[in-house]
Design an enzyme around this catalytic site. Sequence first.
Site, PDB file in Angstrom:
ATOM      1  N   HIS A 222       0.814  -3.857  -2.623  1.00 16.20           N
ATOM      2  CA  HIS A 222       0.349  -3.119  -3.263  1.00 16.20           C
ATOM      3  C   HIS A 222      -0.387  -3.508  -4.236  1.00 16.20           C
ATOM      4  O   HIS A 222      -0.996  -4.151  -4.000  1.00 16.20           O
ATOM      5  CB  HIS A 222       1.331  -1.701  -2.986  1.00 16.20           C
ATOM      6  CG  HIS A 222       0.467  -0.474  -3.972  1.00 16.20           C
ATOM      7  ND1 HIS A 222      -0.836  -0.535  -3.437  1.00 16.20           N
ATOM      8  CD2 HIS A 222       0.553   0.646  -4.027  1.00 16.20           C
ATOM      9  CE1 HIS A 222      -0.991   1.456  -3.546  1.00 16.20           C
ATOM     10  NE2 HIS A 222       0.038   2.174  -3.936  1.00 16.20           N
ATOM     11  N   HIS A 261      -4.482  -4.782   5.491  1.00 21.28           N
ATOM     12  CA  HIS A 261      -4.462  -2.921   5.146  1.00 21.28           C
ATOM     13  C   HIS A 261      -3.815  -2.228   5.932  1.00 21.28           C
ATOM     14  O   HIS A 261      -3.698  -2.202   7.519  1.00 21.28           O
ATOM     15  CB  HIS A 261      -5.663  -2.552   4.704  1.00 21.28           C
ATOM     16  CG  HIS A 261      -5.538  -1.379   3.960  1.00 21.28           C
ATOM     17  ND1 HIS A 261      -5.734  -0.184   3.692  1.00 21.28           N
ATOM     18  CD2 HIS A 261      -5.314  -1.372   2.522  1.00 21.28           C
ATOM     19  CE1 HIS A 261      -5.186   0.538   3.548  1.00 21.28           C
ATOM     20  NE2 HIS A 261      -5.653  -0.234   1.626  1.00 21.28           N
ATOM     21  N   ASP A 315      -8.106  -5.906  -3.229  1.00 20.12           N
ATOM     22  CA  ASP A 315      -7.395  -7.301  -3.959  1.00 20.12           C
ATOM     23  C   ASP A 315      -7.858  -7.896  -4.213  1.00 20.12           C
ATOM     24  O   ASP A 315      -7.464  -9.249  -5.093  1.00 20.12           O
ATOM     25  CB  ASP A 315      -5.982  -6.652  -3.876  1.00 20.12           C
ATOM     26  CG  ASP A 315      -5.025  -5.768  -4.470  1.00 20.12           C
ATOM     27  OD1 ASP A 315      -5.482  -5.157  -5.158  1.00 20.12           O
ATOM     28  OD2 ASP A 315      -4.492  -4.835  -3.817  1.00 20.12           O
TER      29      ASP A 315
END
Length: 378
Positions: A222, A261, A315
Amino acid sequence: MTTATFAKGLEGIIAAETQMSFIDGQKGVLEYVGIPIGELSSKSNFEEVVCLLWDLKLPKSAELAAFGRALRANYEIPAELADRIRKLPKSASPMHVLRTLVSELALYDPAPNANEPGPAREKALRILGMAPTLVAYYDRYRRGLDFVKPDKDLSFAENFLYMLNGEKPTPTMARAFDICMILHADHGLNNSTFAARVIISTLSDIYSALTGAIGSLRGPLHGGANEGVMHMLNEIPSLDAVEPYVMGKIERHEKIMGFGHRVYKAKDPRATDLQKLAKKLAEDTGNADLYAKSNAIEKIMEREVAAKGIYPNVDFYSATTYHCIGLKLDLFTPMFALSRIAGWSGHILEQLRDNRLFRPKASYVGPHDAPFVPMDQR
Ligand code: ACO
């Protein structure tokens, strides 16, 4: 009788309704309250976005000013917590520190369990205002530096960088950081937001729900992935080394951090914005090599695994961006958390407005009618 379905990892299951963010994972669309994320990152600021997420409408000028004053009135942390930070181990991870201290903020709230709309919103504002101070104070303490007290004349983004570095950021750096805060503020029912909603659904308290969410966010699958991306970029010595490095990982079936994802099967729109920001900041700060390596990784991944729907997520380019802003690697995930407190809190308030206890079932796959074997016969 209801029929039960099993979806490992709750994949594809709708477990809540929200008015805050909309995601179309196939098309790579993200909207906050209907406004495309690119509009917000280019035209808005973090405080305005928090108002939007919490009130589900853009604030008028006076409302935004009042919100800003209320948020800034919460920048200072209780003196007891400042003393407590001075006693923490300097080797601790800032994410563990943030999780612990957000939990401890409840101890200095005379009514930590008040979940009515007014008090719950005030608590959300309190935690959002204080969390940057917790992180900045801890970082300065571990570096052997005095705390820099928050400055109520500064915006959320400016104030954080000021407390961290002891000098006001340039407008470019402050704006870049503010954009990062906007892009990370909310994202549907991601793991940490789900954790927050699950916890508050017992009518526990906002401190407990946010503490759990911070714990969820730090996982490498995450929000912790942004630190994983930076470790990877540091491991790759040069642009020429990118191809063998990435291909080696793909051949060994190892994941490349910052890609893939659960919901997006196209490029995450936040990654598109962060890529532009990373490129500009990298050029301005002498980190062009870092951006070049990131971009080369993306191109190889596009060639090799895009067919599986694996693209950069939020990210990936945030790592280069945060590095160029001057943040230390282990502050990357806390930065995500500081922003996401806005989204988590909005979801907590939303859950409280129309609560139903989360209590799914597990499919039992063990034995039945098993004998209880006496201790001496096991
Ligand atoms: N690199 C290489 N291959 C990948 C990656 C990746 N980053 N992500 C997924 N895959 C592959 C898997 O190996 C798998 O391949 P297979 O079908 O041949 O076995 C396939 O894509 C599906 O992957 P899953 O992990 O099952 O998909 P899931 O929906 O569970 O994954 C996740 C989502 C956890 C984010 C995953 O993509 C991942 O681990 N990415 C790396 C960590 C990361 O960047 N996390 C941040 C996500 S954004 C956020 O939380 C803020």
